[in-house]
Design an enzyme around this catalytic site. Sequence first.
Site, mmCIF file in Angstrom:
data_model
loop_
_atom_site.group_PDB
_atom_site.id
_atom_site.type_symbol
_atom_site.label_atom_id
_atom_site.label_comp_id
_atom_site.label_asym_id
_atom_site.label_seq_id
_atom_site.Cartn_x
_atom_site.Cartn_y
_atom_site.Cartn_z
ATOM 1 N N ASP A 102 -17.885 -25.705 -82.822
ATOM 2 C CA ASP A 102 -19.005 -26.230 -82.050
ATOM 3 C C ASP A 102 -19.516 -27.454 -82.644
ATOM 4 O OD1 ASP A 102 -20.179 -25.014 -84.435
ATOM 5 O OD2 ASP A 102 -21.956 -24.677 -83.361
ATOM 6 N N GLU A 166 -21.568 -22.906 -85.909
ATOM 7 C CA GLU A 166 -22.292 -23.185 -87.190
ATOM 8 C C GLU A 166 -23.601 -23.951 -86.781
ATOM 9 O OE1 GLU A 166 -22.964 -26.092 -90.481
ATOM 10 O OE2 GLU A 166 -22.498 -26.298 -88.278
HETATM 11 C C1 LIG Z 1 -25.586 -39.499 -106.260
HETATM 12 C C2 LIG Z 1 -24.648 -39.633 -105.049
HETATM 13 C C3 LIG Z 1 -25.592 -39.561 -103.749
HETATM 14 C C4 LIG Z 1 -24.805 -38.871 -102.667
HETATM 15 C C5 LIG Z 1 -25.718 -38.960 -101.500
HETATM 16 C C6 LIG Z 1 -25.038 -37.873 -100.575
HETATM 17 C C7 LIG Z 1 -24.769 -38.078 -99.202
HETATM 18 C C8 LIG Z 1 -24.590 -37.229 -98.553
HETATM 19 C C9 LIG Z 1 -23.200 -36.464 -98.304
HETATM 20 C C10 LIG Z 1 -22.991 -35.450 -97.583
HETATM 21 C C11 LIG Z 1 -24.122 -34.576 -97.292
HETATM 22 C C12 LIG Z 1 -23.291 -34.145 -95.997
HETATM 23 C C13 LIG Z 1 -24.261 -32.935 -95.400
HETATM 24 C C14 LIG Z 1 -23.362 -32.342 -94.078
HETATM 25 C C15 LIG Z 1 -23.409 -30.972 -94.003
HETATM 26 C C16 LIG Z 1 -24.553 -30.645 -92.956
HETATM 27 C C17 LIG Z 1 -24.117 -29.673 -91.896
HETATM 28 C C18 LIG Z 1 -25.562 -29.385 -91.163
HETATM 29 O O1 LIG Z 1 -25.990 -30.027 -90.650
HETATM 30 N N1 LIG Z 1 -25.837 -27.938 -91.007
HETATM 31 C C19 LIG Z 1 -26.950 -27.864 -90.371
HETATM 32 C C20 LIG Z 1 -26.910 -26.339 -90.055
HETATM 33 C C21 LIG Z 1 -28.098 -25.869 -89.067
HETATM 34 C C22 LIG Z 1 -27.987 -24.279 -88.840
HETATM 35 C C23 LIG Z 1 -29.000 -23.803 -87.698
HETATM 36 N N2 LIG Z 1 -30.298 -23.831 -88.583
HETATM 37 C C24 LIG Z 1 -28.117 -28.207 -91.162
HETATM 38 O O2 LIG Z 1 -28.014 -28.031 -92.313
HETATM 39 O O3 LIG Z 1 -29.334 -28.426 -90.524
HETATM 40 ZN ZN LIG Z 2 -20.678 -29.341 -89.511
HETATM 41 ZN ZN LIG Z 3 -23.420 -30.480 -87.733
#
Ligand SMILES: CCCCCCCC/C=C\CCCCCCCC(=O)N[C@@H](CCCCN)C(=O)O
Ligand SMILES: [Zn+2]
Ligand SMILES: [Zn+2]
Length: 478
Positions: A102, A166
């Site tokens: 999704d 998700e």
């Molecule tokens: C020292 C190093 C610095 C690094 C910086 C980090 C950069 C960020 C890298 C990755 C982060 C990615 C996060 C991706 C996953 C998020 C998935 C998401 O959006 N999930 C939603 C779920 C919602 C569920 C319904 N409530 C969320 O978390 O909101």
């Molecule tokens: Zn995702």
């Molecule tokens: Zn997402």
Amino acid sequence: KGLRGRELQETSRIPSKFSGEERVAMKEALKGAIQIPTVSFSPEESNTTALAEFGEYIRKVFPTVFSTSFIQHETVGDYSHLFTVQGSDTSLQPYMLLAHLDVVPAPEEGWEVPPFSGLEHDGFIHGRGTLDNKNSVMALLQALELLLIRNYIPRRSFFIALGHDEELSGMNGAQKISALLQARGVQLAFIVDEGSFILDGFISYVKKPFAMISVSEKGAIHLMLQVNMTPGHSSAPPKETSIGILAAAVSRLEQTPMPHMFASGPLDITMQQLADEFPFPINILLSNLWLFRPLVNRLMERNYLTNALVRTTMALTMFNAGVKVNVIPPAAQATINFRIHPAQTVREVLEFVKDIVADDRVQFHVLNAFDPLPISPFDDQALGYQLLRQTIQSVFPEIDIVTPGICIGNTDSRHFTNLTTGIYRFNPIYMQPGDFRSVHGINEKISVQGYETQVKFIFEFIQNADSEAQPVPHLHEL
Ligand SMILES: CCCCCCCC/C=C\CCCCCCCC(=O)N[C@@H](CCCCN)C(=O)O
Ligand SMILES: [Zn+2]
Ligand SMILES: [Zn+2]
């Protein structure tokens, strides 16, 4: 001795080389997947027609996966998919590769190309889901299809689980898959899901891209604050209204950051591993955290992303109040999204919030809450982590730093703590800050070459998971 230095068995390995025709087919398959608008709009509304169509689509595009005798396919929660790939050696504990089909909504405004067109332009495939997370869905099935065509038979059993909700918390997809496997008595060696990347340009001083494997994930609280007052005529107002009381409460919260948690968790190791990439004198500060931690703390807080890694954050995301210009508002409501650092709990955050608000007129309603995920092992013996590290080294030889990290968002993998202690969040793709903003934003896209490399990574990873663990003595032990 650990798995870290082990040699991957090269015997009977299938080389990750794809023909021109296969490479065209794999990118066309991804484009077709992007064109199916599998949007999760709200807990009440998903595009179920598109979700069903997606199921038909993968059957058509990956016929070998669906017709192989040692692969069982099941639909779970109507639209999620579970593939059980039976390995030849039942003594090896199975693992799971996880992704979701999704996507979040994508209104057309601001997009260079329509978000569900899947158009290829300048070496990129454009559209919602190209990074989050149809790239993984399609790359997992594509890699398996290509392996099967080459007569691959796995030694270690594994599951491919594709959730369909998700973006709505995974209650009908991932959670049901988890319950199903638990009922079957399955325990997993590890899980790999989305949630981190090869990070390129996120820290201004660090010029080299590095791979971050997230070994934990923040918890969350959706908290609604409410103030009720007796409504009345605005011409003779009380000293304070529900709006004023609530605004003051949330302002106090915004002005009071949660405690700094840099000292706990895997981030210490991350920063020490990255230390040499920083110029003088920051490299010295990071290599001597025992002395300079307070100074490093302040540096981390300055950047909104590193700040999110070192503490529980709060974002005031909804504020509703008032019915008419001349009516004293009966109620005011504010919804706050907390993301809980792995060193804190839901209970601790709620206590902290109540202490800061310190006003009995403000009611607290917890709409949803869950604790942070435990930290998965990332030592030399941690099979999932070491397999990822080894595959990164072979597919991305230019990457020489692989660090543990914390996922600041939530993933479907959080529903699988009943099946394994090894949950790793890593997508084998380069991510720059602009790409990161496109996830849930506009102009999401993946390079054709980046997608091919993701397929290659999974193709190699699956084979690496079959290898015998053959610890090789460290040099100093010889
Ligand atoms: C020292 C190093 C610095 C690094 C910086 C980090 C950069 C960020 C890298 C990755 C982060 C990615 C996060 C991706 C996953 C998020 C998935 C998401 O959006 N999930 C939603 C779920 C919602 C569920 C319904 N409530 C969320 O978390 O909101
Ligand atoms: Zn995702
Ligand atoms: Zn997402």
